[in-house]
Design a protein around this motif. Structure first.
Motif, PDB file in Angstrom:
ATOM      1  N   THR A 140      -5.720  -3.454   6.376  1.00 50.51           N
ATOM      2  CA  THR A 140      -6.309  -3.213   5.063  1.00 50.51           C
ATOM      3  C   THR A 140      -7.242  -4.382   4.724  1.00 50.51           C
ATOM      4  O   THR A 140      -7.123  -5.472   5.312  1.00 50.51           O
ATOM      5  CB  THR A 140      -5.227  -3.107   3.979  1.00 50.51           C
ATOM      6  OG1 THR A 140      -4.587  -4.393   3.856  1.00 50.51           O
ATOM      7  CG2 THR A 140      -4.194  -2.048   4.339  1.00 50.51           C
ATOM      8  N   ARG A 142      -7.122  -6.346   2.232  1.00 52.32           N
ATOM      9  CA  ARG A 142      -6.302  -7.480   1.797  1.00 52.32           C
ATOM     10  C   ARG A 142      -5.681  -8.191   3.008  1.00 52.32           C
ATOM     11  O   ARG A 142      -5.618  -9.429   3.055  1.00 52.32           O
ATOM     12  CB  ARG A 142      -5.202  -7.010   0.840  1.00 52.32           C
ATOM     13  CG  ARG A 142      -4.238  -8.107   0.406  1.00 52.32           C
ATOM     14  CD  ARG A 142      -4.961  -9.206  -0.380  1.00 52.32           C
ATOM     15  NE  ARG A 142      -4.972  -8.913  -1.799  1.00 52.32           N
ATOM     16  CZ  ARG A 142      -5.640  -9.623  -2.698  1.00 52.32           C
ATOM     17  NH1 ARG A 142      -6.382 -10.645  -2.311  1.00 52.32           N
ATOM     18  NH2 ARG A 142      -5.600  -9.290  -3.983  1.00 52.32           N
ATOM     19  N   GLU A 143      -5.208  -7.415   3.990  1.00 48.81           N
ATOM     20  CA  GLU A 143      -4.622  -8.011   5.194  1.00 48.81           C
ATOM     21  C   GLU A 143      -5.660  -8.817   5.964  1.00 48.81           C
ATOM     22  O   GLU A 143      -5.354  -9.867   6.534  1.00 48.81           O
ATOM     23  CB  GLU A 143      -4.003  -6.922   6.068  1.00 48.81           C
ATOM     24  CG  GLU A 143      -2.715  -6.358   5.492  1.00 48.81           C
ATOM     25  CD  GLU A 143      -2.242  -5.088   6.172  1.00 48.81           C
ATOM     26  OE1 GLU A 143      -1.102  -4.658   5.903  1.00 48.81           O
ATOM     27  OE2 GLU A 143      -3.010  -4.503   6.972  1.00 48.81           O
ATOM     28  N   VAL A 146      -6.014 -12.105   4.228  1.00 41.83           N
ATOM     29  CA  VAL A 146      -4.887 -12.975   4.566  1.00 41.83           C
ATOM     30  C   VAL A 146      -5.055 -13.538   5.974  1.00 41.83           C
ATOM     31  O   VAL A 146      -4.870 -14.742   6.207  1.00 41.83           O
ATOM     32  CB  VAL A 146      -3.550 -12.214   4.447  1.00 41.83           C
ATOM     33  CG1 VAL A 146      -2.399 -13.054   5.010  1.00 41.83           C
ATOM     34  CG2 VAL A 146      -3.271 -11.832   2.992  1.00 41.83           C
ATOM     35  N   THR A 169       4.661 -11.567  -1.579  1.00 36.51           N
ATOM     36  CA  THR A 169       3.640 -10.581  -1.195  1.00 36.51           C
ATOM     37  C   THR A 169       2.880 -11.059   0.039  1.00 36.51           C
ATOM     38  O   THR A 169       2.558 -10.268   0.933  1.00 36.51           O
ATOM     39  CB  THR A 169       2.657 -10.345  -2.364  1.00 36.51           C
ATOM     40  OG1 THR A 169       3.397  -9.884  -3.493  1.00 36.51           O
ATOM     41  CG2 THR A 169       1.610  -9.310  -1.986  1.00 36.51           C
ATOM     42  N   HIS A 173       2.447  -9.192   3.663  1.00 36.38           N
ATOM     43  CA  HIS A 173       1.171  -8.953   4.345  1.00 36.38           C
ATOM     44  C   HIS A 173       1.187  -9.528   5.764  1.00 36.38           C
ATOM     45  O   HIS A 173       0.719  -8.883   6.708  1.00 36.38           O
ATOM     46  CB  HIS A 173       0.015  -9.577   3.560  1.00 36.38           C
ATOM     47  CG  HIS A 173      -0.359  -8.822   2.322  1.00 36.38           C
ATOM     48  ND1 HIS A 173      -0.516  -7.445   2.296  1.00 36.38           N
ATOM     49  CD2 HIS A 173      -0.629  -9.254   1.053  1.00 36.38           C
ATOM     50  CE1 HIS A 173      -0.862  -7.066   1.077  1.00 36.38           C
ATOM     51  NE2 HIS A 173      -0.923  -8.136   0.300  1.00 36.38           N
ATOM     52  N   SER A 176       3.197  -7.359   8.014  1.00 34.67           N
ATOM     53  CA  SER A 176       2.459  -6.135   8.323  1.00 34.67           C
ATOM     54  C   SER A 176       1.373  -6.397   9.356  1.00 34.67           C
ATOM     55  O   SER A 176       1.164  -5.601  10.286  1.00 34.67           O
ATOM     56  CB  SER A 176       1.837  -5.567   7.042  1.00 34.67           C
ATOM     57  OG  SER A 176       1.077  -4.407   7.325  1.00 34.67           O
ATOM     58  N   ILE A 177       0.690  -7.532   9.224  1.00 36.03           N
ATOM     59  CA  ILE A 177      -0.350  -7.917  10.190  1.00 36.03           C
ATOM     60  C   ILE A 177       0.246  -8.074  11.580  1.00 36.03           C
ATOM     61  O   ILE A 177      -0.289  -7.570  12.571  1.00 36.03           O
ATOM     62  CB  ILE A 177      -1.034  -9.233   9.752  1.00 36.03           C
ATOM     63  CG1 ILE A 177      -1.881  -8.999   8.497  1.00 36.03           C
ATOM     64  CG2 ILE A 177      -1.904  -9.798  10.875  1.00 36.03           C
ATOM     65  CD1 ILE A 177      -2.341 -10.280   7.822  1.00 36.03           C
TER      66      ILE A 177
END
Length: 201
Positions: A140, A142-143, A146, A169, A173, A176-177
């Motif tokens: 995403t 946002r990812e 990050v 949060t 992230h 998830s990455i």
């Protein structure tokens, strides 16, 4: 592309002279671009220098496209059948577009890959079978933010402060990455992110 270079140099490769001429004419209409060579075979570009290769891809190019090119390469494909996305990306290809792409999409793709980004047309992203076979999951925005901060060596706390989000949060992230890029450390995540063109060092 270096800062002092104002014009993007492009090599057009297409077996069809009609497609070659069409792509070359379209690109040269844009003052930001110059087509340094228009050739029928990928073998002809070995000694040439450019910022981007625009390749009308077909089966005969499949083995050659696996080679690591010096330049950013954008391929234009007729269809996605028998299309190995993982191999294509591993070969260093930075952009994948369908032959139905509009002029504006091709121009935007050229500018994006020169900036170090990877360009996947929505038809590629929406092709679930391709993504499943490749094990490629798109990060995403946002990812990607990050991941870029991880590249700069920021701690979770610093990332949280910069993005105005909680450390919890940030950890979410990062996790998830790791999962999407199939890595287990920050260093690996950064290395894969750079190789895929998601971030720049």
């Amino acid at each position: 592309m270096s800062d002092f270079q104002s014009v993007i140099r492009i090599i057009v490769v297409a077996a069809s002279p009609v497609i070659r001429m069409g792509l070359s004419a379209m690109l040269e209409d844009n003052p930001k671009f110059i087509v340094v060579k228009s050739v029928s075979d990928i073998d002809e570009i070995v000694e040439l220098q450019a910022d981007v290769i625009l390749l009308d891809w077909n089966e005969t190019d499949y083995e050659l496209i696996k080679q690591q090119f010096i330049w950013a390469t954008i391929i234009i494909v007729d269809e996605f059948a028998d299309f190995n996305l993982a191999t294509i990306l591993a070969a260093g290809v930075k952009g994948i577009l369908p032959q139905t792409s509009m002029e504006s999409e091709i121009i935007a793709a050229v500018e994006a890959v020169v900036s170090g980004l990877i360009v996947l047309h929505p038809q590629v992203i929406n092709n679930q079978q391709l993504l499943k076979e490749t094990n490629l999951q798109i990060l995403t925005p946002r990812e990607i933010e990050v991941l870029q901060m991880l590249t700069n060596g920021m701690s979770n706390k610093l990332v949280a402060q910069n993005l105005h989000i909680s450390e919890h949060t940030v950890k979410f992230h990062v996790s998830s990455i790791f999962q999407k890029l199939d890595v287990s450390t920050r260093t690996e995540a950064v290395a894969v992110g750079v190789r895929l063109g998601l971030i720049m060092l």
